[in-house]
Motif scaffolding. Structure first.
Motif: not given
Length: 95
Positions: A75-76, A78-79, A82-83
């Motif tokens: 999950p980290l 993926r975030k 996204g940046l």
């Protein structure tokens, strides 16, 4: 009459789609830990009698560590991705 699920082989049914979020990291951590542990052992020790047995033991230990780490960090990642990446192109257009 209920619809039968597709089979992997024989009478073993495929997992439902919701399992993909677990199976992808499971398979990826398996392949990555196996390949990396094999390369590291070959580089550091070279080929020797009993290599496969020692490698397999080390691989299973690596995989037991790698899988939970991948599940935790995914999950980290993926975030963070996204940046760096415009993710709008990956999603279907909104109506």
């Amino acid at each position: 009459m209920s619809q039968q699920r597709p089979k992997i082989f024989g009478n073993i049914p495929k997992l439902p789609a919701r399992w993909a979020m677990i199976m992808i990291p499971f398979i990826l951590s398996c392949l990555m830990s196996g390949i990396i542990s094999c390369i590291n052992m070959l580089r550091n020790l070279g080929w020797f009698e009993g290599f496969l047995t020692v490698w397999f033991h080390n691989w299973m230990l690596s995989w037991a560590i790698a899988f939970p780490i991948v599940l935790t960090l995914l999950p980290l990642v993926r975030k963070f991705t996204g940046l760096l990446v415009d993710m709008q192109g990956l999603q279907p257009p909104q109506k």
